[in-house]
Motif scaffolding. Structure first.
Motif, short mmCIF file in Angstrom:
data_model
loop_
_atom_site.label_atom_id
_atom_site.label_comp_id
_atom_site.label_asym_id
_atom_site.label_seq_id
_atom_site.Cartn_x
_atom_site.Cartn_y
_atom_site.Cartn_z
N VAL A 4 -17.79 9.33 31.29
CA VAL A 4 -17.18 8.16 30.66
C VAL A 4 -17.62 6.94 31.46
O VAL A 4 -17.16 6.71 32.58
N VAL A 5 -18.52 6.17 30.90
CA VAL A 5 -19.12 5.03 31.58
C VAL A 5 -18.26 3.77 31.43
O VAL A 5 -18.19 2.95 32.33
N LEU A 6 -17.60 3.62 30.29
CA LEU A 6 -16.75 2.46 30.04
C LEU A 6 -15.63 2.90 29.11
O LEU A 6 -15.88 3.60 28.13
N LYS A 7 -14.41 2.51 29.42
CA LYS A 7 -13.28 2.83 28.55
C LYS A 7 -12.44 1.58 28.38
O LYS A 7 -12.07 0.92 29.34
N PRO A 31 -7.18 10.38 26.16
CA PRO A 31 -6.97 11.18 27.38
C PRO A 31 -8.09 11.05 28.42
O PRO A 31 -7.95 11.55 29.54
N LEU A 32 -9.17 10.36 28.09
CA LEU A 32 -10.30 10.27 29.00
C LEU A 32 -10.09 9.17 30.05
O LEU A 32 -9.41 8.19 29.79
N LYS A 33 -10.72 9.36 31.21
CA LYS A 33 -10.64 8.37 32.28
C LYS A 33 -12.05 7.89 32.62
O LYS A 33 -12.97 8.70 32.75
N LYS A 65 -14.64 13.40 39.21
CA LYS A 65 -15.05 12.00 39.35
C LYS A 65 -16.56 11.90 39.59
O LYS A 65 -17.15 12.76 40.23
N VAL A 66 -17.15 10.81 39.08
CA VAL A 66 -18.59 10.58 39.16
C VAL A 66 -18.83 9.15 39.63
O VAL A 66 -18.09 8.25 39.26
N ASP A 67 -19.89 8.91 40.43
CA ASP A 67 -20.29 7.56 40.81
C ASP A 67 -21.03 6.93 39.63
O ASP A 67 -22.06 7.45 39.20
N LEU A 68 -20.52 5.83 39.10
CA LEU A 68 -21.07 5.23 37.89
C LEU A 68 -22.20 4.23 38.12
O LEU A 68 -22.83 3.79 37.16
#
Length: 152
Positions: A4-7, A31-33, A65-68
């Motif tokens: 999820v790059v932008l929410k 439900p996405l972050k 978690k991922v570094d965007l």
């Protein structure tokens, strides 16, 4: 396997890798972050005014978690490649004039989701986050007042 790059609200932009194409999740991203990776099951994909979007998706597994940082386009990367829909741009500075955002040698239509925040013609802007969307034509979309600043 998407990130999820932008929410913003119930909508999100996801990508499988930082050089891949993004796809817009419309109305199904509650439900996405932002900044997390997921296995998703997409149940419905459609095209709205030229923008590919998923309208029903379900989480199969949250993967962490991922570094965007590598998923965003900055001014340098933006100037050196062709614009593609469903990319996220970050830290752009330029001039807003007649519905267009002008930054060095690039100009792109600029759309504000919240009409009350449209700046005056000729305003210098810093866009913290924008989405290269599509509504009958390619355009840069700014979702909220937090995503940009009017510079003096």
């Amino acid at each position: 396997d998407v990130v999820v790059v932008l929410k913003r609200g119930r909508n999100a932009l996801v990508k499988q890798n930082n050089n891949g194409r993004g796809i817009y999740l419309y109305g199904c991203a509650d439900p996405l972050k932002e900044g997390y990776s997921y296995d998703l099951l997409a149940e419905n994909i459609k095209s709205y005014k030229g923008l590919k979007e998923i309208t029903h998706a379900y989480i199969v597994k949250e993967k962490g978690k991922v570094d965007l940082e590598g998923y965003y386009l900055d001014l340098h990367r933006l100037q050196n490649q062709e614009l593609k829909q469903n990319e996220v741009v970050k830290h752009l500075t330029g001039i807003y004039k007649n519905g267009m955002f002008h930054s060095n040698r690039k100009s792109i239509p600029l759309h504000f989701k919240q009409k009350e925040y449209i700046p005056k013609n000729g305003s210098r802007l810093k866009i913290y986050y924008g989405h290269i969307g599509y509504y009958n034509k390619l355009q840069l979309v700014v979702y909220s007042k937090k995503d940009f600043e009017i510079l003096e």
